[in-house]
Design a protein around this motif. Structure first.
Motif, PDB file in Angstrom:
ATOM      1  N   THR A  56     -29.782  15.402  25.703  1.00 50.44           N
ATOM      2  CA  THR A  56     -30.451  14.471  24.783  1.00 50.44           C
ATOM      3  C   THR A  56     -30.122  13.040  25.201  1.00 50.44           C
ATOM      4  OG1 THR A  56     -28.572  14.303  23.275  1.00 50.44           O
ATOM      5  CG2 THR A  56     -30.168  16.036  22.791  1.00 50.44           C
ATOM      6  N   SER A  57     -30.802  12.097  24.564  1.00 52.66           N
ATOM      7  CA  SER A  57     -30.441  10.703  24.796  1.00 52.66           C
ATOM      8  C   SER A  57     -29.017  10.481  24.304  1.00 52.66           C
ATOM      9  CB  SER A  57     -31.404   9.781  24.055  1.00 52.66           C
ATOM     10  OG  SER A  57     -31.384  10.077  22.681  1.00 52.66           O
ATOM     11  N   PHE A  98     -25.875   9.233  13.553  1.00 49.76           N
ATOM     12  CA  PHE A  98     -25.398   8.016  14.233  1.00 49.76           C
ATOM     13  C   PHE A  98     -26.039   6.791  13.608  1.00 49.76           C
ATOM     14  CE2 PHE A  98     -23.961  10.921  17.437  1.00 49.76           C
ATOM     15  CZ  PHE A  98     -22.930  10.257  18.103  1.00 49.76           C
ATOM     16  N   ASP A 107     -28.219  17.185  16.375  1.00 51.93           N
ATOM     17  CA  ASP A 107     -27.765  18.568  16.151  1.00 51.93           C
ATOM     18  C   ASP A 107     -28.636  19.429  15.250  1.00 51.93           C
ATOM     19  OD1 ASP A 107     -25.695  19.284  17.688  1.00 51.93           O
ATOM     20  OD2 ASP A 107     -24.136  19.101  16.190  1.00 51.93           O
ATOM     21  N   VAL A 114     -19.498  18.148  24.351  1.00 52.25           N
ATOM     22  CA  VAL A 114     -20.486  17.115  24.668  1.00 52.25           C
ATOM     23  C   VAL A 114     -19.898  16.174  25.718  1.00 52.25           C
ATOM     24  CG1 VAL A 114     -21.893  15.224  23.751  1.00 52.25           C
ATOM     25  CG2 VAL A 114     -21.510  17.275  22.372  1.00 52.25           C
ATOM     26  N   CYS A 147     -26.410   8.619  22.270  1.00 49.18           N
ATOM     27  CA  CYS A 147     -26.436   7.729  21.099  1.00 49.18           C
ATOM     28  C   CYS A 147     -25.404   6.615  21.268  1.00 49.18           C
ATOM     29  CB  CYS A 147     -26.119   8.495  19.820  1.00 49.18           C
ATOM     30  SG  CYS A 147     -27.341   9.730  19.416  1.00 49.18           S
ATOM     31  N   GLY A 183     -17.177  20.355  19.723  1.00 47.96           N
ATOM     32  CA  GLY A 183     -17.489  20.857  18.384  1.00 47.96           C
ATOM     33  C   GLY A 183     -17.438  22.365  18.356  1.00 47.96           C
ATOM     34  N   ARG A 184     -18.007  22.949  17.311  1.00 46.15           N
ATOM     35  CA  ARG A 184     -17.968  24.393  17.155  1.00 46.15           C
ATOM     36  C   ARG A 184     -18.798  25.102  18.223  1.00 46.15           C
ATOM     37  NH1 ARG A 184     -20.305  24.661  11.390  1.00 46.15           N
ATOM     38  NH2 ARG A 184     -20.939  22.597  12.059  1.00 46.15           N
ATOM     39  N   LYS A 236     -24.781  18.609  25.966  1.00 42.34           N
ATOM     40  CA  LYS A 236     -23.964  19.550  25.176  1.00 42.34           C
ATOM     41  C   LYS A 236     -23.929  20.871  25.916  1.00 42.34           C
ATOM     42  CE  LYS A 236     -23.452  19.886  20.632  1.00 42.34           C
ATOM     43  NZ  LYS A 236     -23.514  20.241  19.209  1.00 42.34           N
ATOM     44  N   ASN A 296     -23.126  14.261  12.130  1.00 44.65           N
ATOM     45  CA  ASN A 296     -24.347  14.423  12.928  1.00 44.65           C
ATOM     46  C   ASN A 296     -25.346  13.307  12.680  1.00 44.65           C
ATOM     47  OD1 ASN A 296     -23.421  16.726  14.156  1.00 44.65           O
ATOM     48  ND2 ASN A 296     -24.348  18.118  12.666  1.00 44.65           N
ATOM     49  N   LYS A 352     -24.876  16.493   8.217  1.00 44.20           N
ATOM     50  CA  LYS A 352     -23.578  16.001   7.750  1.00 44.20           C
ATOM     51  C   LYS A 352     -23.318  14.655   8.418  1.00 44.20           C
ATOM     52  CE  LYS A 352     -21.166  18.689  11.268  1.00 44.20           C
ATOM     53  NZ  LYS A 352     -20.145  19.649  11.588  1.00 44.20           N
ATOM     54  N   ALA A 360     -26.601  12.507  26.930  1.00 44.45           N
ATOM     55  CA  ALA A 360     -25.507  13.319  26.375  1.00 44.45           C
ATOM     56  C   ALA A 360     -25.834  14.764  26.728  1.00 44.45           C
ATOM     57  CB  ALA A 360     -25.420  13.145  24.871  1.00 44.45           C
TER      58      ALA A 360
HETATM   59  P1  ATP Z   1     -19.592  20.418  14.851  1.00 43.27           P
HETATM   60  O1  ATP Z   1     -19.594  21.311  16.005  1.00 43.27           O
HETATM   61  O2  ATP Z   1     -18.829  20.946  13.708  1.00 43.27           O
HETATM   62  O3  ATP Z   1     -20.985  19.969  14.492  1.00 43.27           O
HETATM   63  P2  ATP Z   1     -19.189  17.840  16.008  1.00 43.27           P
HETATM   64  O4  ATP Z   1     -20.432  17.267  15.388  1.00 43.27           O
HETATM   65  O5  ATP Z   1     -18.003  16.925  16.145  1.00 43.27           O
HETATM   66  O6  ATP Z   1     -18.732  19.116  15.223  1.00 43.27           O
HETATM   67  P3  ATP Z   1     -20.628  18.123  18.487  1.00 43.27           P
HETATM   68  O7  ATP Z   1     -21.964  18.015  17.842  1.00 43.27           O
HETATM   69  O8  ATP Z   1     -20.457  19.160  19.547  1.00 43.27           O
HETATM   70  O9  ATP Z   1     -19.497  18.437  17.433  1.00 43.27           O
HETATM   71  O10 ATP Z   1     -20.254  16.721  19.069  1.00 43.27           O
HETATM   72  C1  ATP Z   1     -19.076  16.480  19.797  1.00 43.27           C
HETATM   73  C2  ATP Z   1     -18.932  14.971  19.943  1.00 43.27           C
HETATM   74  O11 ATP Z   1     -20.013  14.450  20.719  1.00 43.27           O
HETATM   75  C3  ATP Z   1     -18.953  14.227  18.616  1.00 43.27           C
HETATM   76  O12 ATP Z   1     -18.002  13.184  18.678  1.00 43.27           O
HETATM   77  C4  ATP Z   1     -20.345  13.644  18.544  1.00 43.27           C
HETATM   78  O13 ATP Z   1     -20.364  12.441  17.809  1.00 43.27           O
HETATM   79  C5  ATP Z   1     -20.655  13.397  20.016  1.00 43.27           C
HETATM   80  N1  ATP Z   1     -22.100  13.463  20.294  1.00 43.27           N
HETATM   81  C6  ATP Z   1     -22.928  14.491  20.015  1.00 43.27           C
HETATM   82  N2  ATP Z   1     -24.193  14.221  20.413  1.00 43.27           N
HETATM   83  C7  ATP Z   1     -24.154  12.968  20.946  1.00 43.27           C
HETATM   84  C8  ATP Z   1     -25.144  12.093  21.524  1.00 43.27           C
HETATM   85  N3  ATP Z   1     -26.422  12.464  21.622  1.00 43.27           N
HETATM   86  N4  ATP Z   1     -24.749  10.880  21.949  1.00 43.27           N
HETATM   87  C9  ATP Z   1     -23.448  10.498  21.850  1.00 43.27           C
HETATM   88  N5  ATP Z   1     -22.468  11.269  21.330  1.00 43.27           N
HETATM   89  C10 ATP Z   1     -22.810  12.488  20.877  1.00 43.27           C
END
Ligand code: ATP
Length: 323
Positions: free
Chosen positions: A110-111, A164, A174, A49, A113, A44-45, A61, A162, A159, A59
């Motif tokens: 984090t846990s 699940f 997030d 992850v 998802c 992501g931005r 990040k 973010n 959004k 997970a």
């Molecule tokens: P942005 O940075 O614009 O918020 P994003 O939400 O796609 O974009 P990230 O939040 O970095 O970016 O997430 C990257 C990927 O990891 C996404 O596909 C997200 O669904 C997944 N992800 C994030 N947190 C978890 C989690 N706790 N468990 C499983 N997958 C996760």
């Protein structure tokens, strides 16, 4: 923004009991070496992850960190945000387990998802959410968001990506991370242009749209009210299966939202109550937007028989006797 994401009492405590606070911060510090990282889930931005392991599936990040040099402010911001995470315990919020706080390896653990994000359901798989199901999702969202706000935490990036859905249970991720952009590169702002991730504009309240400037995304005036506006957009996505202002160029969306023009609901086949929730969340004036406690009670009161997708002003199509 720093005050936004931490409630007053926490600031107080930090000042009065610094030693106790730094001790409890240590409890959440995970040595980077203790983490096992497997495949990348997505980028992501703010970071990448990974599926990982730390006393079980997690997970991780990993933040895209710029060289910090002597400037400790961004690191303080990160620690401050970690301090807000550890205060969150709610079944509709992702479980925060700890963080790696030694630069250059900064990570949030984090846990993991299960299930898919609402974004994947709605925009990629084109799954349909009937009104009953939409209400169930919205109620859980309002519950999780109400909890965050009661703790003085503003999500700033609510959004469908973010959120699940795990067997019908909503898990919000997030929250409060937006200020971390100060630490990150690979970010969206380039030169004098405003880089805008797809779909993001639909979640921006008018006061945020009006404040948009190149390079200024971290100084936006986020508030509880801007979270409620974003919730309205998620509600719209559930009901319609699209983002508002679909297919319009970013400049047109920013201009319209900033002026108070709303996405038309003429083609949305839903009850008046359901549309009213949307319009209230999208109120131009922040103070006219309801809070999550109010939204939750409104959602709970929606009469079940009116949850079916029926036009708000049904036209009687019966043939008259004399035609
Ligand atoms: P942005 O940075 O614009 O918020 P994003 O939400 O796609 O974009 P990230 O939040 O970095 O970016 O997430 C990257 C990927 O990891 C996404 O596909 C997200 O669904 C997944 N992800 C994030 N947190 C978890 C989690 N706790 N468990 C499983 N997958 C996760």
């Amino acid at each position: 923004l720093r005050g936004d994401s931490l409630d007053e009492s926490a600031n107080h405590n930090d000042a009065r009991w610094p030693r106790q606070n730094s001790l409890s911060m240590k409890e959440w510090d995970i040595p980077y070496d203790e983490l096992k990282l497997f495949e990348v889930i997505g980028t992501g931005r703010f970071g990448t992850v990974y599926r990982g392991s730390w006393h079980g599936a997690v997970a991780v990040k990993l933040l895209h960190v710029q060289a910090l040099g002597d400037d400790v402010t961004p690191l303080d911001t990160f620690k401050h945000e970690v301090a807000t995470f550890r205060k969150t315990r709610h079944e509709n919020l992702v479980l925060f387990m700890g963080a790696c706080m030694k630069p250059p390896k900064l990570a949030i653990v984090t846990s993991l998802c299960a299930g898919m994000t609402l974004y994947t359901h709605v925009h990629l798989r084109r799954d349909k959410f009937n009104a009953n199901k939409s209400v169930l999702v919205a109620q859980q969202l309002a519950q999780g968001m109400g909890y965050l706000h009661a703790r003085g935490i503003i999500h700033k990036d609510l959004k469908s990506k973010n959120i699940f859905l795990e067997n019908g249970k909503v898990v919000i991720t997030d929250f409060g991370l937006f200020s971390v952009t100060k630490l990150c590169f690979g970010n969206n702002a380039r030169g004098d242009s405003l880089g805008i991730p797809p779909g993001w504009l639909g979640y921006l309240a008018p006061e945020l749209a009006r404040a948009l400037r190149p390079h200024a995304s971290v100084h936006l005036p986020f508030s509880k009210h801007t979270d409620v506006y974003a919730f309205g957009t998620v509600w719209y996505e559930l009901l319609v299966g699209e983002w508002p202002f679909k297919g319009q160029p970013p400049e047109a969306v920013i201009w319209q939202v900033g002026k108070g023009v709303k996405q038309s609901l003429a083609n949305l086949q839903a009850s008046r109550d359901i549309k009213d929730i949307l319009m209230l969340c999208w109120s131009f004036h922040a103070s006219d937007r309801p809070d999550f406690a109010h939204l939750l009670s409104t959602l709970e009161k929606l009469p079940r028989k009116r949850l079916a997708r029926s036009p708000s002003h049904p036209v009687q199509l019966s043939r008259s006797a004399d035609s």
